[in-house]
Enzyme design. Structure first.
Site, short mmCIF file in Angstrom:
data_model
loop_
_atom_site.label_atom_id
_atom_site.label_comp_id
_atom_site.label_asym_id
_atom_site.label_seq_id
_atom_site.Cartn_x
_atom_site.Cartn_y
_atom_site.Cartn_z
N ASP A 43 9.80 -20.96 -19.12
CA ASP A 43 10.34 -21.07 -17.77
C ASP A 43 11.43 -22.13 -17.69
O ASP A 43 12.46 -21.95 -17.04
CB ASP A 43 9.23 -21.44 -16.78
CG ASP A 43 8.33 -20.25 -16.50
OD1 ASP A 43 7.34 -20.42 -15.77
OD2 ASP A 43 8.63 -19.17 -17.03
N ALA A 44 11.20 -23.25 -18.42
CA ALA A 44 12.15 -24.37 -18.35
C ALA A 44 13.49 -23.94 -18.95
O ALA A 44 14.56 -24.22 -18.38
CB ALA A 44 11.59 -25.57 -19.10
N ASP A 47 15.19 -21.54 -16.56
CA ASP A 47 15.76 -22.26 -15.42
C ASP A 47 17.03 -22.99 -15.81
O ASP A 47 18.00 -23.06 -15.05
CB ASP A 47 14.75 -23.27 -14.85
CG ASP A 47 13.63 -22.55 -14.12
OD1 ASP A 47 13.80 -21.36 -13.82
OD2 ASP A 47 12.58 -23.19 -13.89
N LEU A 93 0.04 5.27 2.94
CA LEU A 93 -0.95 6.06 2.22
C LEU A 93 -2.19 6.27 3.07
O LEU A 93 -2.59 5.38 3.81
CB LEU A 93 -1.37 5.31 0.94
CG LEU A 93 -0.30 5.15 -0.13
CD1 LEU A 93 -0.74 4.15 -1.18
CD2 LEU A 93 -0.01 6.50 -0.78
N LYS A 128 -3.52 -1.42 -5.96
CA LYS A 128 -2.75 -1.44 -4.73
C LYS A 128 -2.41 -2.90 -4.44
O LYS A 128 -3.30 -3.70 -4.14
CB LYS A 128 -3.56 -0.85 -3.58
CG LYS A 128 -2.79 -0.78 -2.28
CD LYS A 128 -3.57 0.02 -1.25
CE LYS A 128 -2.75 0.31 -0.01
NZ LYS A 128 -2.28 -0.87 0.68
N LYS A 296 -2.48 8.84 -7.69
CA LYS A 296 -1.39 9.79 -7.41
C LYS A 296 -1.50 10.96 -8.36
O LYS A 296 -1.74 10.76 -9.56
CB LYS A 296 -0.03 9.11 -7.62
CG LYS A 296 0.20 7.95 -6.69
CD LYS A 296 1.45 7.16 -7.05
CE LYS A 296 1.49 5.89 -6.23
NZ LYS A 296 2.44 4.90 -6.75
N LYS A 320 -9.67 1.89 -1.02
CA LYS A 320 -9.73 0.49 -0.64
C LYS A 320 -10.99 -0.19 -1.19
O LYS A 320 -12.04 0.44 -1.30
CB LYS A 320 -9.73 0.34 0.89
CG LYS A 320 -8.53 0.94 1.58
CD LYS A 320 -7.21 0.35 1.15
CE LYS A 320 -6.68 -0.79 1.93
NZ LYS A 320 -6.47 -0.71 3.33
N CYS A 428 -6.71 -6.03 38.23
CA CYS A 428 -6.32 -5.65 39.59
C CYS A 428 -7.52 -5.49 40.51
O CYS A 428 -7.36 -5.25 41.70
CB CYS A 428 -5.49 -4.37 39.58
SG CYS A 428 -6.43 -2.91 39.15
N CYS A 443 -9.80 1.56 34.19
CA CYS A 443 -9.40 1.03 35.49
C CYS A 443 -8.80 2.19 36.28
O CYS A 443 -8.00 2.96 35.77
CB CYS A 443 -8.36 -0.06 35.28
SG CYS A 443 -7.40 -0.41 36.75
S1 IVH Z 1 2.69 4.31 -3.37
C1 IVH Z 1 4.52 7.73 -0.96
N1 IVH Z 1 1.57 2.50 -4.89
O1 IVH Z 1 0.58 0.33 0.15
C2 IVH Z 1 3.67 6.67 -1.55
N2 IVH Z 1 1.92 1.96 -2.60
O2 IVH Z 1 -0.86 1.56 2.33
C3 IVH Z 1 4.26 5.33 -1.48
N3 IVH Z 1 1.28 -0.31 -2.01
O3 IVH Z 1 3.41 1.23 1.99
C4 IVH Z 1 3.36 4.21 -1.76
N4 IVH Z 1 0.60 -0.92 -4.00
O4 IVH Z 1 3.53 -0.90 0.54
C5 IVH Z 1 2.00 2.80 -3.66
N5 IVH Z 1 0.67 0.96 -6.35
C6 IVH Z 1 1.07 1.28 -5.15
C7 IVH Z 1 1.01 0.36 -4.09
C8 IVH Z 1 1.44 0.75 -2.82
C9 IVH Z 1 0.77 -1.30 -2.76
C10 IVH Z 1 1.54 -0.40 -0.56
C11 IVH Z 1 2.87 0.15 -0.10
C12 IVH Z 1 2.53 1.21 0.90
C13 IVH Z 1 1.16 0.81 1.33
C14 IVH Z 1 0.38 1.97 1.89
#
Ligand code: IVH
Length: 744
Positions: A43-44, A47, A93, A128, A296, A320, A428, A443
Site C-alpha cells: 500500500d505504501a 500511495d 432483486l 450479496k 442467478k 437473505k 383531526c 380516520c
Molecule cells: S444483481 C438485475 N448481485 O442488491 C440484477 N445485486 O436487492 C441486479 N447487490 O440493487 C443486481 N450484491 O445493489 C446483484 N452480487 C450481487 C449483489 C447485488 C449486492 C445489491 C444491488 C441490488 C440490490 C437488490
C-alpha cells in the site's frame, strides 16, 4: 527501484515520460490488486506512486494525461449532482427467506420455461454485498461516467468520485466498444472503524459510510475515503461478454474488475443451498458486510427469455440471511396517520444496536398485532400482547423496517396495561373506524384531516410521482402550515409562483429559501406541468394504486379523460361491488354463527342485475386489465367519483399543460396498441412467456374478453372465452397464427 529525479528538477520531456510511466505502473498495480491474487505493490509503495503523480501534475498541469491516474475530471457541480438516465434500468432483486423459497424459485423458472423436471439448471451463487450499486459506462475502453442507481431509471452522476476509487479502472482493454459495468461500492469493516475513529462525522454502519463517501460534492473527500467495488452485472453492451453469467464474470476479471471470490457455479437448488451455508459460515471472517447470497440463472439466453417483472428479474433472487435481533424497552406507542387515513402504531424504543444499526422505532402494524393475533384471529407470539414498558425483542432484516419479534413477560412491569387502540384520529379527532374484514383503523376525516392531507402531498411530490426537486417532505410540512403561501392540496403547488409574485412576504425571504433557491423551485414546478399519465395517476395517492398498476392503467386508457369517463361510467358497478362484498362478509359471519353454509351468490347476483349494461361493461373492462383487480378498481372508481376529491383533481388538471399518454412499448408492428387475451393451453411456450412477448411487442394483455379485445389467442381446449369472443366479433387465432404474428 532506481533513484527518482526530484519533481522540482524535471524538464517537460522528462515529466511527460514520467507521467506515462506512472500511469502504467498504477494501472498495472490496480489490475493486480483487483484480481485479488497477486498484489504487486505494498500500500505504501502504491500511495507513493500516486503522490508522485499528483505532485508532477501540480507542477506541470498542462502535461496532465487524459487518463491521468489522479482522475480529476473538472469540478464537481456546485449544487448537487447531475442526473444520468440509465440506458438499461437498474433493477432490484426479489428476496428468498428460507430454503423452500429457493426451491420455489427454481421451480418457477422451470414452469415459466416449460422445462421438464429432470435436467438441473445451472446458477451462479455469490455474496450479496451490503453497499450501494453503481453503473460504470465505458466507451472504447475509457470510463465516461459513473451513476448511482437512483430510482432505477435515473441516477446521480458521481463520475468524478468514482474515478477516485482504486477498484474502478479508468481504462479497460479487450472489451465491447460500449459497455456498462454494474456492481457494488462498499467499505471494509477495518476502513469503516478507522474512518469513524478519525473523528468528523460518524456513520452508523459501513453501508452508510460508503454511500456518504461516494455522494460527496468534493471528489477529494471521496478520494480520502477507502471505498471498494465488486463488479457483478452489466447494463448496455455493444457485444455480449459471454453466453453465461459465469463466463461473463470471468471476462470482467480479465478486464481488471474485482469479482467476488466466493462466486460459484451450482447445479440445482440443493447445490445453491450448500453454497449459501458455506458463505454464511464465512460471513464473520469476510471483513465486509454481506446480507445474503444472490442466485442467478447461468444461461444468458434463458435469462433473456425469462425477462423482468416490474422491478425485478425473474432469473435472479437474493437469499437473505436471517434477521438480526436485540432486546430493548418499549417506551411508548405513537399513532401515525397515513395518506389514506390508515392509523399505524409505531413503537418508540430505548435505542438499541441491532446488527450494527441503532434502532429506536419499530412498526407495530395494527391493533391485532399488538394484541397478539394475526389477521385470521389466530395467536401470534403464543398470544402474548405488547404493552408500554415491556421488554421487546427487535429484529431487522436488511433494509426492512425493524419489527418486534417477541416480548418477555417475566420482565413486564406490574402496572403495565393492555394497549387500547384509539377510536379517534389523533390528528383531526374524527372517528377512526375499523371496517369488518380490515385489520386497520382508518380516520374518517378525509380531506379535513391535516395528517392525511400532508401525507398525500408528500406522496404527490415523491420520486415515482411528480418528483419535484426542492420540494420534499420537509418543505411540504412548512408550506402546509404557511399562512401567506399555503399549500393544502396538489393544485396549490402549481399556483405557488403566481401567488408568490403577488405577495409581499415572498418565498425568498423565508427560512431556508434565498433568491436562487426560490427561483429554482419555481422552475422545477414549471417543468412538471407536463407529466406522464402513469406518474399522474400514481401521484393521486389512491389506495391500492401502486406504480405498476398506474402504468397498466395508463397503457390501457392512454388519456386521462378516457380513464375519468370510464370511472364515471363504472361508478354504480363499483358501489355494487362494495355493497356485495360487505353483504358477503356479514352473511359469512351469520352463517358461521348459525352453523350453515353461507349464501352469497344470490345477493351478489341480485345487486348486479340492477346495473345498466354500460356500467357493467365499463367495470368489466377495468377489471379485465391485467394487474387491476376488483379491489383496486373499486378504490379507483370511488375516489375518482367522490365529488370533493374529483373537484380537487380537476383543479389540478386545469393547471397542468399536458398529461402525456404513454408511448407504446416495444417495436411498432401488428401488436402495437392492440389488446390481446390468451386462453386455453399453449404448447410451444408457457402462458407467462407468451404474455411477456406480447407486451414486448407493444400489445396490452388483458385477462378477460371484452369489446375492446383485438385478438383472442386460443390454445388447446379453449372454452367460454372463445365463445364470448366469437359473439363479440373479436378475431380468434390459434397458437400457430399467434407464433407467426409475434415473430413479426
Ligand atoms: S444483481 C438485475 N448481485 O442488491 C440484477 N445485486 O436487492 C441486479 N447487490 O440493487 C443486481 N450484491 O445493489 C446483484 N452480487 C450481487 C449483489 C447485488 C449486492 C445489491 C444491488 C441490488 C440490490 C437488490
Amino acid at each position: 527501484m532506481p533513484q527518482e529525479t526530484p519533481v522540482d528538477s524535471l524538464t517537460d520531456d522528462q515529466a511527460i515520460a514520467e507521467l506515462a510511466r506512472l500511469a502504467n505502473l498504477i494501472d498495472a498495480a490496480n489490475r493486480a490488486y483487483h484480481q485479488r491474487d497477486a498484489p504487486e505493490l505494498s500500500d505504501a509503495a502504491y500511495d507513493a506512486l500516486k503522490r508522485r503523480n499528483t505532485a508532477i501534475e501540480a507542477r506541470f498541469p498542462h502535461l496532465k494525461r487524459a487518463d491521468s491516474p489522479s482522475e480529476q475530471v473538472g469540478a464537481a457541480p456546485a449544487d448537487g449532482f447531475g442526473k444520468i438516465r440509465h440506458a438499461v434500468r437498474m433493477l432490484s432483486l426479489a428476496n428468498a427467506f428460507d430454503d423452500q423459497d429457493v426451491v420455489e424459485f427454481d421451480a418457477r423458472i422451470r414452469r415459466y420455461l416449460g422445462l421438464d423436471d429432470e435436467a438441473a439448471l445451472a446458477y451462479t451463487a455469490e455474496p450479496k454485498i451490503d453497499g450501494l450499486s453503481l453503473s460504470l459506462r465505458y466507451e472504447n475502453g475509457q470510463l465516461v461516467y459513473a451513476a448511482t442507481r437512483g430510482d432505477g431509471e435515473t441516477g446521480e452522476d458521481v463520475t468524478a468520485n468514482a474515478r477516485t476509487i482504486g477498484d474502478i479502472p479508468a481504462r479497460i482493454t479487450g472489451t465491447p466498444d460500449v459497455i456498462e459495468i454494474r456492481g457494488e461500492v462498499y467499505m471494509t469493516h477495518q476502513d469503516f472503524s478507522a474512518l469513524n475513529a478519525a473523528g468528523g462525522r460518524s456513520f452508523a454502519n459501513p453501508r452508510n459510510a460508503a454511500a456518504g463517501s461516494l455522494r460527496q460534492l468534493d471528489p477529494e473527500i471521496t478520494r480520502a475515503r477507502p471505498l471498494r467495488f465488486f463488479a457483478y452485472a452489466w447494463g448496455v453492451q455493444s457485444a455480449p461478454l459471454g453466453s453465461t453469467q459465469w463466463d461473463s464474470l470471468e471476462r470482467l476479471k480479465t478486464m481488471g474488475f474485482s469479482v467476488n471470490p466466493l462466486t460459484r457455479r451450482c447445479l440445482g437448488p440443493k447445490a445453491l443451498l450448500e453454497h449459501y451455508r458455506h458463505i454464511e459460515a464465512l460471513r464473520p471472517t469476510l471483513g465486509y458486510d454481506i446480507d445474503g447470497v444472490v442466485y442467478k440463472l447461468d444461461d444468458l439466453d434463458l435469462q433473456e427469455r425469462l425477462g423482468f417483472r416490474a422491478t425485478t428479474p425473474r432469473w435472479a433472487i437474493a437469499h437473505k440471511f436471517p434477521a438480526e435481533t436485540a432486546w430493548t424497552r418499549l417506551e411508548a406507542i405513537d399513532i401515525q396517520v397515513g395518506r389514506t387515513g390508515a392509523l399505524s402504531p409505531v413503537a418508540r424504543l430505548a435505542p438499541v444496536n441491532v446488527g450494527g444499526v441503532l434502532v429506536s422505532n419499530a412498526t407495530l402494524h395494527n391493533e391485532d398485532y399488538i394484541a397478539g393475533r394475526n389477521s385470521q384471529g389466530e395467536p401470534i407470539r403464543d398470544g402474548r400482547d405488547i404493552r408500554i414498558g415491556d421488554w421487546v425483542q427487535i429484529y431487522r432484516a436488511g433494509d426492512v423496517i425493524p419489527k418486534i419479534a417477541d416480548v418477555d413477560l417475566a420482565r413486564r412491569p406490574v402496572d403495565a396495561k393492555p394497549f387500547r387502540f384509539p377510536d379517534h384520529c389523533p390528528d383531526c379527532g374524527s372517528a377512526a373506524v375499523r371496517e369488518p374484514g380490515d385489520s386497520t383503523h382508518r380516520c374518517t376525516g378525509g380531506l379535513i384531516c391535516p395528517a392525511q392531507a400532508i401525507e398525500k402531498l408528500k406522496h404527490f411530490v415523491s420520486r415515482g410521482a411528480f418528483d419535484i426537486e426542492g420540494l420534499g417532505a420537509r418543505q411540504i410540512e412548512m408550506f402546509f402550515t404557511d399562512d401567506l403561501l399555503p399549500v393544502r392540496e396538489p393544485v396549490d403547488i402549481f399556483t405557488l409562483a403566481a401567488r408568490d409574485a403577488a405577495n409581499l412576504a415572498k418565498l425568498k425571504n423565508r427560512d431556508g429559501f434565498g433568491d436562487r433557491s426560490a427561483a429554482k423551485l419555481f422552475e422545477a414546478i414549471e417543468a412538471r406541468r407536463r407529466i406522464p399519465l402513469s406518474r399522474f395517476l400514481f401521484a393521486l395517492g389512491i389506495r391500492h394504486l401502486g406504480e405498476v398498476a398506474a402504468g397498466d392503467l395508463a397503457r390501457h386508457f392512454g388519456r386521462w379523460q378516457d380513464l375519468a369517463s370510464a370511472a364515471d361510467l363504472a361508478a354504480p358497478a363499483a358501489a355494487c361491488q362494495i355493497a356485495a362484498d360487505a353483504a358477503e362478509l356479514s352473511e359469512r359471519a351469520r352463517a358461521a354463527d348459525e352453523g350453515r353454509r353461507p349464501e352469497v351468490k344470490k345477493t351478489r347476483d341480485a345487486l348486479w342485475q340492477g346495473l345498466s349494461p354500460d356500467a357493467r361493461a365499463a367495470w368489466e373492462d377495468l377489471i379485465g386489465i391485467e394487474g387491476v383487480g376488483a379491489v383496486l378498481a373499486a378504490s379507483l372508481v370511488t375516489t375518482l367519483t367522490q365529488p370533493k376529491e374529483r373537484a380537487s383533481i380537476d383543479r389540478l388538471v386545469a393547471e397542468l399543460i399536458e398529461i402525456v399518454p404513454p408511448e407504446a412499448r416495444g417495436d411498432a408492428g401488428v401488436l402495437t396498441g392492440k389488446t390481446v387475451v390468451f386462453t386455453g393451453t399453449l404448447t410451444r411456450m408457457t402462458r407467462a412467456e407468451a404474455k411477456v412477448r406480447a407486451e414486448a411487442l407493444g400489445a396490452k394483455v388483458a385477462g378477460s374478453v371484452s369489446a375492446r379485445t383485438d385478438f383472442l389467442i386460443a390454445g388447446e381446449g379453449a372454452g367460454s372465452k372463445a365463445t364470448k369472443a366469437a359473439a363479440l366479433g373479436v378475431t380468434v387465432i390459434d397458437e400457430d397464427a399467434w407464433l407467426a404474428m409475434s415473430r413479426g
